[in-house]
Design a protein around this motif. Structure first.
Motif, mmCIF file in Angstrom:
data_model
loop_
_atom_site.group_PDB
_atom_site.id
_atom_site.type_symbol
_atom_site.label_atom_id
_atom_site.label_comp_id
_atom_site.label_asym_id
_atom_site.label_seq_id
_atom_site.Cartn_x
_atom_site.Cartn_y
_atom_site.Cartn_z
ATOM 1 N N ASP A 68 47.997 55.043 72.686
ATOM 2 C CA ASP A 68 47.136 54.121 73.431
ATOM 3 C C ASP A 68 47.918 53.360 74.488
ATOM 4 O OD1 ASP A 68 44.979 54.899 71.935
ATOM 5 O OD2 ASP A 68 45.072 53.197 70.541
ATOM 6 N N GLN A 69 49.123 52.921 74.149
ATOM 7 C CA GLN A 69 49.920 52.171 75.111
ATOM 8 C C GLN A 69 50.276 53.024 76.322
ATOM 9 O OE1 GLN A 69 50.300 49.079 74.518
ATOM 10 N NE2 GLN A 69 51.785 48.351 76.032
ATOM 11 N N GLY A 510 64.160 38.417 77.807
ATOM 12 C CA GLY A 510 65.153 38.992 78.717
ATOM 13 C C GLY A 510 64.617 40.152 79.534
ATOM 14 N N GLY A 511 63.419 40.625 79.204
ATOM 15 C CA GLY A 511 62.825 41.698 79.997
ATOM 16 C C GLY A 511 62.835 43.057 79.333
ATOM 17 N N LYS A 512 63.053 43.085 78.004
ATOM 18 C CA LYS A 512 63.106 44.386 77.309
ATOM 19 C C LYS A 512 61.757 45.098 77.351
ATOM 20 C CE LYS A 512 64.489 42.568 73.413
ATOM 21 N NZ LYS A 512 64.467 41.167 73.882
ATOM 22 N N THR A 513 60.682 44.365 77.003
ATOM 23 C CA THR A 513 59.343 44.978 77.022
ATOM 24 C C THR A 513 58.954 45.388 78.439
ATOM 25 O OG1 THR A 513 58.647 43.683 75.099
ATOM 26 C CG2 THR A 513 56.907 44.601 76.499
ATOM 27 N N SER A 514 59.277 44.541 79.411
ATOM 28 C CA SER A 514 58.966 44.884 80.804
ATOM 29 C C SER A 514 59.718 46.130 81.237
ATOM 30 C CB SER A 514 59.319 43.710 81.733
ATOM 31 O OG SER A 514 58.543 42.579 81.421
ATOM 32 N N LEU A 515 60.931 46.288 80.729
ATOM 33 C CA LEU A 515 61.701 47.479 81.066
ATOM 34 C C LEU A 515 61.064 48.731 80.467
ATOM 35 C CD1 LEU A 515 64.104 48.872 82.315
ATOM 36 C CD2 LEU A 515 65.469 48.231 80.308
ATOM 37 N N LEU A 516 60.597 48.634 79.208
ATOM 38 C CA LEU A 516 59.889 49.781 78.617
ATOM 39 C C LEU A 516 58.652 50.124 79.440
ATOM 40 C CD1 LEU A 516 59.970 49.262 74.729
ATOM 41 C CD2 LEU A 516 61.511 50.595 76.185
ATOM 42 N N ASP A 517 57.918 49.098 79.844
ATOM 43 C CA ASP A 517 56.736 49.334 80.686
ATOM 44 C C ASP A 517 57.131 50.056 81.977
ATOM 45 O OD1 ASP A 517 55.046 48.132 78.880
ATOM 46 O OD2 ASP A 517 54.917 46.221 79.951
ATOM 47 N N LYS A 550 54.840 46.337 70.625
ATOM 48 C CA LYS A 550 55.295 45.439 69.586
ATOM 49 C C LYS A 550 54.143 45.071 68.652
ATOM 50 C CE LYS A 550 57.781 42.153 71.132
ATOM 51 N NZ LYS A 550 58.180 40.890 71.806
ATOM 52 N N SER A 551 54.389 45.146 67.358
ATOM 53 C CA SER A 551 53.381 44.752 66.381
ATOM 54 C C SER A 551 53.219 43.235 66.399
ATOM 55 C CB SER A 551 53.795 45.219 64.977
ATOM 56 O OG SER A 551 52.909 44.700 64.009
ATOM 57 N N GLN A 552 52.005 42.793 66.099
ATOM 58 C CA GLN A 552 51.715 41.361 66.117
ATOM 59 C C GLN A 552 52.042 40.674 64.798
ATOM 60 O OE1 GLN A 552 50.869 39.828 69.015
ATOM 61 N NE2 GLN A 552 51.283 41.904 69.781
ATOM 62 N N GLY A 553 52.756 41.313 63.915
ATOM 63 C CA GLY A 553 53.116 40.670 62.648
ATOM 64 C C GLY A 553 53.388 41.714 61.585
ATOM 65 N N THR A 554 53.884 41.261 60.449
ATOM 66 C CA THR A 554 54.167 42.153 59.334
ATOM 67 C C THR A 554 52.887 42.840 58.874
ATOM 68 O OG1 THR A 554 55.987 40.747 58.628
ATOM 69 C CG2 THR A 554 55.110 42.291 57.013
ATOM 70 N N ASP A 582 58.836 49.348 70.824
ATOM 71 C CA ASP A 582 59.163 47.936 71.038
ATOM 72 C C ASP A 582 59.151 47.183 69.710
ATOM 73 O OD1 ASP A 582 59.720 45.543 72.214
ATOM 74 O OD2 ASP A 582 57.834 45.368 73.320
ATOM 75 N N GLU A 583 60.353 46.824 69.212
ATOM 76 C CA GLU A 583 60.540 45.989 68.028
ATOM 77 C C GLU A 583 59.732 46.484 66.830
ATOM 78 O OE1 GLU A 583 60.445 41.771 68.580
ATOM 79 O OE2 GLU A 583 61.362 41.891 70.566
ATOM 80 N N LEU A 584 60.044 47.691 66.410
ATOM 81 C CA LEU A 584 59.397 48.265 65.237
ATOM 82 C C LEU A 584 59.714 47.463 63.976
ATOM 83 C CD1 LEU A 584 57.724 50.579 64.033
ATOM 84 C CD2 LEU A 584 59.851 51.898 63.829
#
Length: 683
Positions: A68-69, A510-517, A550-554, A582-584
């Protein structure tokens, strides 16, 4: 071609496509404009069918957008393109661009893009394009002054189907045709047996009329040009404002369009305008003429002293004379003058010809009467004459104009098509300029090495040589994301390269998610055949893009199990993929997350796959992994006025320091005592 073999085409759509003149060519070319002519096919549906046909032609299974992403990123790229298109058609046409996995499709689009990048989307061009739209096919046209006639029932049915604009009548003999000629300005007889017949009125024997309906109903062609007048004129302006070579004489088209109005009526012919006005104004003009005659008689009577001796009056009465008869004897001259005035007014106000004026003489006449009154039968005859003359004149002019326009129809369609396709190219050009794009260079062939391109050209666009890198990856220089919530000019350029599997560490914000995008967006745009927002890009051609946000929580137990199954399917998949995660670790406890991620990376490393895993557990994951995992880091330079100062380009083979470490380091430097030093030693 089996239409139902095209992805997304069912039986109903296949039947609609079969009604096109040349559906196979339209499908092979991805021709949205032609596909829209199929019954019930909208612009959006035509774009989807064209996209399916393109995939089939290139034997392209699609499927790059595996999550989806990834699909959301594609939607973002498409939206940026569509925002720069003017016409609705171009917005839908751009939907035929999809991230392909076959090199032949990518190269096909790149050839179009190369041409598009030479275009200049000027304000004049955009203004002209605003009035361009796909050409409409007129419907419901009816011509009431002509009819078709035949004695044959089958020919009657064929006539109704071939020329629905005209009434069709079944006749038995010439008498029936004569009757029709009294009701219609023109009767077209389809039976050769009536050739040479002597008919009153405009009766034409044309046995081959059904073979050339445009000759019988020139209104059909005129309606096409009339209904599409504004679009055609706008397309002319587009060609004049661009470097497009028009496929016809634009001056000739403009002049022809000036001869017909928006409802298909001929304009600019003085004789036709005279006849049309005469028909429209006849009743009013006759009424005024009556008034003119009666006003003259009334004045004459008022001015005249009429003396009749008793014996004469008695004698006339005994003979049965009416008062009109008495007036006739005394006012013959005045009555004649009144009729002449009425006739002159009628002739002048309607601008009647000599022949028409002769018919008008019969409208007022006979024995003197007061008031003067019209003769309705004479009015009807004059009306019939004027109407027939008008219709004959109109039909001739329509036929002449249709002859001129017939040769222009096909190039006129091309004129509009060129303008609409230019809008597609201008949107691509604007996208490239607005985001400082460059054409990416594909290296290696991670998808299917049996599909070889022609080799690298002078610009190095493609390299399928044997010594090209076999491990999939990418190199981005000066990449800037166009989907951040800041002005594009304010976006910091980023350099980043990956080969194989990599962990990306870095501080929060720091821009990690933006970099993946950015990586995902560049890969998608590149495999769509488009330029990408960077100074330079080299990349593999990937078979699939798996992007996990990135997941929104556990996660609870059930969701956690489902997520693990997704990754189980992922590591069992085909080679040549790009995986962005992103942050599995946020799905479960940190200790368990590090082990899980390490196991996933080990499985991906055994495949020909590129992967970037963003994680704050890079150290723990690397320690848990049985392989040597590359770790890159987005490094924070320090804290300035409480804000992080970050180098957005990841440093290769570097474990970035965390935000807490930077804060402790700052406190250790600013504060006395061993507490902060001891904390800093823990990192």
């Amino acid at each position: 071609m089996a239409f139902e073999s095209i992805p997304g085409v069912g039986e109903k759509t296949a039947d609609a496509l079969a009604e096109l003149d040349d559906p196979e060519t339209a499908l092979q070319q991805g021709d949205v404009l032609t596909l829209m002519d199929a019954p019930g096919i909208s612009e959006g549906r035509a774009a989807a069918i064209a996209r399916g046909a393109i995939r089939q032609r290139h034997d392209d299974p699609g499927g790059l957008l595996a999550t989806d992403q990834a699909r959301e990123l594609y939607d973002s790229v498409l939206e940026l393109l569509q925002e720069r298109a003017v016409t609705t058609y171009a917005k839908k046409r751009l939907e035929t661009l999809y991230p392909a996995t076959q090199g032949s499709r990518i190269e096909e689009v790149r050839a179009t893009v190369d041409n598009a990048l030479t275009r200049e989307p000027t304000p004049e061009l955009r203004a002209a394009l605003a009035d361009v739209a796909p050409l409409d096919t007129p419907s419901g046209l009816r011509v009431r002054e002509r009819c078709l006639a035949t004695t044959d029932a089958e020919r009657y049915a064929a006539a109704r189907e071939a020329i629905p604009e005209l009434s069709a009548e079944v006749v038995d003999d010439g008498h029936d045709i004569e009757e029709l000629a009294r009701s219609y300005s023109t009767v077209i007889v389809l039976d050769e047996a009536f050739a040479g017949g002597d008919f009153s009125g405009d009766v034409r024997v044309q046995p081959d009329a059904l073979e050339s309906p445009e000759d019988v109903v020139p209104e059909r062609l005129l309606a096409f040009f009339a209904e599409n007048r504004e679009t055609l004129l706008a397309a002319v302006r587009v060609h004049e404002a661009s470097e497009l070579e028009p496929p016809l004489d634009c001056d000739a088209l403009t002049e022809s369009l000036s001869r017909v109005d928006e409802d298909g009526t001929i304009v600019g012919d003085e004789e036709l305008e005279r006849l049309a006005t005469a028909v429209d104004d006849l009743d009013a003009a006759v009424g005024t003429a009556e008034s003119v005659a009666n006003d003259h008689l009334r004045a004459a009577i008022k001015e005249r002293d009429v003396t009749i001796e008793g014996q004469d009056f008695l004698s006339l009465v005994e003979q049965g004379a009416r008062v009109d008869s008495l007036l006739a004897r005394e006012l013959d001259d005045a009555f004649d003058a009144a009729l002449q005035k009425a006739h002159d007014h009628l002739t002048e106000s309607l601008a009647l010809t000599d022949h028409e004026a002769e018919l008008a003489e019969h409208i007022f006449g006979g024995e003197p009467t007061f008031p003067v009154s019209r003769r309705d039968d004479a009015v009807s005859r004059l009306n019939t004459e004027l109407t027939s003359a008008r219709d004959r004149r109109s039909t001739k002019l329509k036929a002449d104009l249709a002859d001129d326009l017939a040769a222009l129809k096909t190039p006129a369609e091309e004129l509009v098509r060129n303008a609409l396709e230019l809008d597609v190219e201008l949107a691509i050009a604007a996208f490239a300029r607005d985001f400082d794009c460059t054409m990416p260079e594909f290296v290696g062939d991670a998808v299917d090495e049996d599909v070889a391109d022609d080799g690298a050209d002078d610009d190095g666009d493609t390299d399928s040589s044997e010594d090209a890198a076999s491990t999939p990856g990418f190199v981005i220089e000066g990449g800037r994301s166009p989907i951040l919530d800041v002005d594009f000019e304010a976006v910091e350029p980023v350099d980043y390269s990956v080969e194989g599997v990599t962990l990306l560490s870095g501080v929060n914000s720091g821009g990690k998610t933006s970099l993946l995008d950015l990586v995902g967006l560049i890969v998608i745009a590149a495999q769509m055949g488009l330029p990408v927002p960077a100074e330079a890009v080299q990349l593999s051609r990937f078979s699939e893009l798996h992007y996990y946000a990135k997941s929104q929580g556990t996660l609870d137990a059930g969701a956690f199990e489902s997520t693990l199954q997704d990754f189980g399917d992922l590591v069992a998949g085909a080679d040549g993929r790009l995986v962005l995660v992103d942050e599995l670790e946020s799905i479960t406890e940190p200790g368990a997350s590090a082990k899980l991620i390490a196991g996933i990376l080990e499985a991906l490393d055994r495949q020909e796959t590129a992967a970037v895993f963003v994680s704050h557990l890079a150290r723990e994951i690397r320690e848990a992994a049985a392989i040597d995992v590359a770790v890159d880091g987005i490094e924070a330079v320090g804290l300035v006025d409480g804000e992080l100062e970050v180098n957005r380009s990841p440093v290769k083979e570097h474990l970035a320091r965390s935000t807490p470490e930077l804060i402790v380091e700052k406190l250790a430097a600013d504060e006395d005592g061993d507490f902060y030093d001891s904390l800093l030693a823990k990192f």
